[in-house]
Scaffold this motif. Structure first.
Motif, short mmCIF file in Angstrom:
data_model
loop_
_atom_site.label_atom_id
_atom_site.label_comp_id
_atom_site.label_asym_id
_atom_site.label_seq_id
_atom_site.Cartn_x
_atom_site.Cartn_y
_atom_site.Cartn_z
N TRP A 18 0.82 -1.21 0.00
CA TRP A 18 0.00 0.00 0.00
C TRP A 18 0.86 1.26 0.00
N CYS A 22 0.27 4.11 -2.79
CA CYS A 22 0.00 5.51 -2.42
C CYS A 22 1.05 6.44 -3.02
N PRO A 54 -5.16 1.86 -7.87
CA PRO A 54 -5.36 0.74 -6.93
C PRO A 54 -6.23 -0.37 -7.51
#
Length: 258
Positions: A18, A22, A54
């Motif tokens: 993640w 990001c 994503p």
């Protein structure tokens, strides 16, 4: 399919996955590629790329994992399967692009452009297939997932459990953890979930000289870095950074071996 989903779940629990997503979203929103810099404001670009990237990453990660499962179980050429996985991901990626466009513009009139659908699809096909091929090639030839700090010993003949692991994970098993009817296998190069009971897996790995240290854990003593006292008692710190609890009834056996 169920094994691929379980392995995807393991991947999604890793913070680094993640963090990378990001970082890429923020950098892409700042750069504004594919004419988004001219058409959208920065907040709109954050929404656009924060939706498209994503969703695309989740889709292609799952398809890449499924690619290796198919390659292992059906003995298919990895290039052929990777191309199929890339093609299977085209429509979901196109859908995520349209969804992100709608969310960024508040689903204003014209966000769903049927005329440009075919053009966008043809534009995305080579990109998605190309990226899937590159990533699978890196895994296939061992470029990704290697840990230079420890070397993987060569085994003359893989056991049944080792033969079930994806190619890119190698065969140097560090730990096993029971998860219902599955075991989560950790090697020097990553993790995978295999349909096998812990007891059967332990018997299969007897040639490795491993040790059950908890009702839910097995370890390879060759990769134990040290023993320390944790919040719940004695723990083994493995070379991969995993802390494995030692059950009270297993402590004597651990002391004798280590």
């Amino acid at each position: 399919m169920s094994l691929a989903l379980r392995q995807l779940q393991v991947t999604l629990t890793r913070p680094v996955f993640w963090i990378v997503i990001c970082a890429v979203v923020v950098l892409t929103a700042m750069a504004g590629p594919y004419y988004t810099l001219e058409r959208l404001s920065f907040p709109e670009r954050l929404v656009y790329w924060g939706t498209a990237l994503p969703l695309s990453a989740l889709t292609m990660t799952f398809l890449s994992i499924l690619t290796y499962r198919l390659t292992d179980n059906m003995s298919l050429n990895w290039v052929f399967v990777a191309v199929l996985a890339g093609l299977a991901g085209v429509l979901p990626v196109v859908g995520s692009v349209y969804l992100s466009e709608g969310m960024a513009t508040g689903f204003a009139a014209g966000w769903l452009d049927g005329v440009g659908f075919l053009h966008l699809t043809m534009y995305i096909v080579p990109s998605v297939v190309g990226v899937t091929l590159v990533i699978n090639a890196l895994f296939e030839f061992g470029v990704l997932g290697q840990q230079s700090a420890v070397s993987e010993p060569a085994l003359p003949k893989p056991t049944l459990l080792q033969s079930k692991l994806p190619h890119h994970l190698g065969t140097a098993i560090v730990t096993l953890q029971a998860q219902d009817h599955y075991v989560e296998v950790t090697t020097l190069k990553g993790r995978a979930t295999v349909l096998m009971r812990l007891g059967d897996a332990i018997r299969d790995l007897e040639p490795l000289g491993g040790l059950q240290v908890h009702r839910s854990w097995w370890v390879n003593p060759a990769y134990v870095r040290r023993i320390e006292t944790g919040k719940s008692g004695q723990e083994l710190v493995m070379q991969t950074g995993i802390n494995v609890p030692v059950g009270r009834s297993f402590r004597k056996a651990v002391k004798d071996v280590l």
